[in-house]
Write a protein that holds these residues in place. Structure first.
Motif, mmCIF file in Angstrom:
data_model
loop_
_atom_site.group_PDB
_atom_site.id
_atom_site.type_symbol
_atom_site.label_atom_id
_atom_site.label_comp_id
_atom_site.label_asym_id
_atom_site.label_seq_id
_atom_site.Cartn_x
_atom_site.Cartn_y
_atom_site.Cartn_z
ATOM 1 N N GLY A 151 -2.660 11.817 -2.933
ATOM 2 C CA GLY A 151 -3.113 10.477 -2.587
ATOM 3 C C GLY A 151 -2.041 9.412 -2.506
ATOM 4 O O GLY A 151 -2.350 8.219 -2.447
ATOM 5 N N ILE A 152 -0.763 9.802 -2.499
ATOM 6 C CA ILE A 152 0.326 8.837 -2.375
ATOM 7 C C ILE A 152 0.569 8.567 -0.898
ATOM 8 O O ILE A 152 0.822 9.496 -0.130
ATOM 9 N N LYS A 153 0.504 7.303 -0.494
ATOM 10 C CA LYS A 153 0.624 6.952 0.910
ATOM 11 C C LYS A 153 2.096 6.823 1.301
ATOM 12 O O LYS A 153 2.880 6.173 0.598
ATOM 13 N N ILE A 154 2.432 7.450 2.439
ATOM 14 C CA ILE A 154 3.803 7.448 2.941
ATOM 15 C C ILE A 154 3.857 6.618 4.222
ATOM 16 O O ILE A 154 3.217 6.951 5.222
ATOM 17 N N LYS A 155 4.615 5.531 4.190
ATOM 18 C CA LYS A 155 4.779 4.668 5.368
ATOM 19 C C LYS A 155 5.979 5.174 6.170
ATOM 20 O O LYS A 155 7.056 5.424 5.618
ATOM 21 N N VAL A 156 5.758 5.321 7.489
ATOM 22 C CA VAL A 156 6.778 5.903 8.357
ATOM 23 C C VAL A 156 7.247 4.866 9.370
ATOM 24 O O VAL A 156 6.466 4.398 10.203
ATOM 25 N N GLY A 157 8.518 4.503 9.291
ATOM 26 C CA GLY A 157 9.112 3.627 10.283
ATOM 27 C C GLY A 157 9.804 4.441 11.360
ATOM 28 O O GLY A 157 10.067 5.628 11.175
ATOM 29 N N ARG A 170 0.822 -1.208 0.000
ATOM 30 C CA ARG A 170 0.000 0.000 0.000
ATOM 31 C C ARG A 170 0.855 1.257 0.000
ATOM 32 O O ARG A 170 0.393 2.339 -0.371
ATOM 33 N N ALA A 171 2.097 1.132 0.431
ATOM 34 C CA ALA A 171 2.979 2.293 0.572
ATOM 35 C C ALA A 171 3.643 2.639 -0.752
ATOM 36 O O ALA A 171 4.244 1.778 -1.399
ATOM 37 N N GLY A 172 3.547 3.920 -1.134
ATOM 38 C CA GLY A 172 4.251 4.385 -2.323
ATOM 39 C C GLY A 172 5.612 4.955 -1.980
ATOM 40 O O GLY A 172 6.530 4.934 -2.794
ATOM 41 N N PHE A 196 1.084 5.014 8.628
ATOM 42 C CA PHE A 196 1.029 5.917 7.480
ATOM 43 C C PHE A 196 0.956 7.366 7.943
ATOM 44 O O PHE A 196 0.230 7.699 8.879
ATOM 45 N N ALA A 197 1.728 8.214 7.281
ATOM 46 C CA ALA A 197 1.784 9.627 7.647
ATOM 47 C C ALA A 197 0.423 10.281 7.482
ATOM 48 O O ALA A 197 -0.255 10.088 6.469
ATOM 49 N N MET A 198 0.041 11.060 8.509
ATOM 50 C CA MET A 198 -1.172 11.864 8.441
ATOM 51 C C MET A 198 -0.849 13.307 8.063
ATOM 52 O O MET A 198 -1.615 13.968 7.385
ATOM 53 N N TYR A 199 0.327 13.788 8.528
ATOM 54 C CA TYR A 199 0.755 15.142 8.172
ATOM 55 C C TYR A 199 2.197 15.354 8.611
ATOM 56 O O TYR A 199 2.678 14.735 9.557
ATOM 57 N N PHE A 200 2.881 16.220 7.876
ATOM 58 C CA PHE A 200 4.207 16.709 8.222
ATOM 59 C C PHE A 200 4.104 18.216 8.415
ATOM 60 O O PHE A 200 3.387 18.885 7.667
ATOM 61 N N SER A 201 4.835 18.754 9.382
ATOM 62 C CA SER A 201 4.760 20.197 9.610
ATOM 63 C C SER A 201 6.015 20.720 10.297
ATOM 64 O O SER A 201 6.689 19.995 11.038
ATOM 65 N N ARG A 202 6.295 21.990 10.064
ATOM 66 C CA ARG A 202 7.338 22.683 10.808
ATOM 67 C C ARG A 202 6.807 23.173 12.153
ATOM 68 O O ARG A 202 7.582 23.523 13.043
ATOM 69 N N ALA A 203 5.507 23.184 12.281
ATOM 70 C CA ALA A 203 4.858 23.576 13.536
ATOM 71 C C ALA A 203 4.821 22.385 14.494
ATOM 72 O O ALA A 203 4.991 21.238 14.077
ATOM 73 N N PRO A 204 4.595 22.638 15.800
ATOM 74 C CA PRO A 204 4.495 21.529 16.759
ATOM 75 C C PRO A 204 3.203 20.747 16.573
ATOM 76 O O PRO A 204 2.111 21.262 16.845
ATOM 77 N N ILE A 205 3.309 19.526 16.036
ATOM 78 C CA ILE A 205 2.145 18.643 15.915
ATOM 79 C C ILE A 205 2.465 17.318 16.581
ATOM 80 O O ILE A 205 3.570 16.806 16.440
#
Length: 257
Positions: free
Chosen positions: A225-231, A119-121, A150-159
């Motif tokens: 819509g590209i899914k990013i898998k995060v280890g 599922r991961a691109g 799977f990544a929900m969001y990336f940010s420079r802000a504190p999330i």
């Protein structure tokens, strides 16, 4: 599945011109990145993709594999796509040329993410943040992932934003009032593994609104819509953005290596 590492490396930089050739313990930074990538067990090849003959010549001088690419690429992704388009590898790993502390098992881990989950691109890594100043540093990119990794969001802000532990004052200062052990902040480690078709798609996609807002290219993938898998990794890296970072890397190498 076959895999290769491509290291995009450009000479010009607004903050640190000639950065790939800056010496770290007597060797150019690009050699540290290349040698660490060569230690990975899963990639069949390691290639430096550059726009400058000085970098090309330096890599060839230490026995490395390098190719010349166009000078006008808008991103490292475009550069590695040019280098990879005539290659026949299933997975292309983008290892940043300013990450001299990248470890072989981090590269293998990113490849494993794509092998184990169709599922991961894209595959990438995160590391738990333990210092509050890193949470609020915009140069430290944060990532939030779901229960499947799977990544929900990336940010420079504190999330995520811990409402009960964080205060924003009237003069826009951010105060953290909690214990870091009670939080789940993760730093994004800038290494990417791409399926071959996904890399080709990324190279032709237009810059996205969230990408423009955060200046984070991975958001272009997510918005399309590209899914990013995060280890997750326990290894720390020190990216070199300015000359002062060279001293930090040398200190780490002289202490821990």
């Amino acid at each position: 599945m076959s895999a290769a590492v491509i290291i995009p490396s450009r000479y010009a930089s607004t903050r640190f011109n000639g950065k790939p050739l800056a010496l770290i313990n007597g060797s150019p930074m690009i050699r540290h990145v290349y040698d660490n990538a060569k230690k990975a067990s899963l990639p069949e090849a390691v290639i430096v993709a550059t726009d400058d003959t000085r970098i090309y010549d330096a890599v060839r001088a230490f026995g490395g594999n390098a190719v010349m690419t166009a000078a006008n690429h808008r991103s490292g992704t475009d550069r590695i796509f040019e280098a990879a388009k005539d290659l026949q590898y299933d997975i292309i790993v983008n290892v940043q040329g300013d990450e001299p502390l990248i470890r072989a098992d981090m590269i293998d881990a990113v490849i494993e993410l794509l092998i184990s989950d169709n599922r991961a691109g894209i595959g990438t890594l995160k590391k738990r943040i333990t210092e509050p100043e890193d949470v609020f540093d915009p140069n430290v990119v944060k990532v939030v992932a779901d229960h499947n990794g799977f990544a929900m969001y990336f940010s420079r802000a504190p999330i995520p934003y811990y409402r009960n532990l964080t205060t924003i004052t009237k003069d826009s200062h951010i105060l953290f009032n909690g214990n870091m052990d009670d939080t789940h902040y993760y730093k994004h480690i800038g290494i990417y593994g791409y399926r071959r078709d996904v890399l080709a798609r990324m190279a032709v996609l237009n810059e996205s609104p969230l990408e423009r807002a955060e200046l984070l290219e991975q958001l272009r993938a997510m918005e399309n819509g590209i899914k990013i898998k995060v280890g997750q990794t326990e290894h720390e890296t020190i990216g070199v953005d300015c000359p002062a970072d060279i001293e930090k890397v040398e200190k780490w190498l002289n202490t821990y290596s």
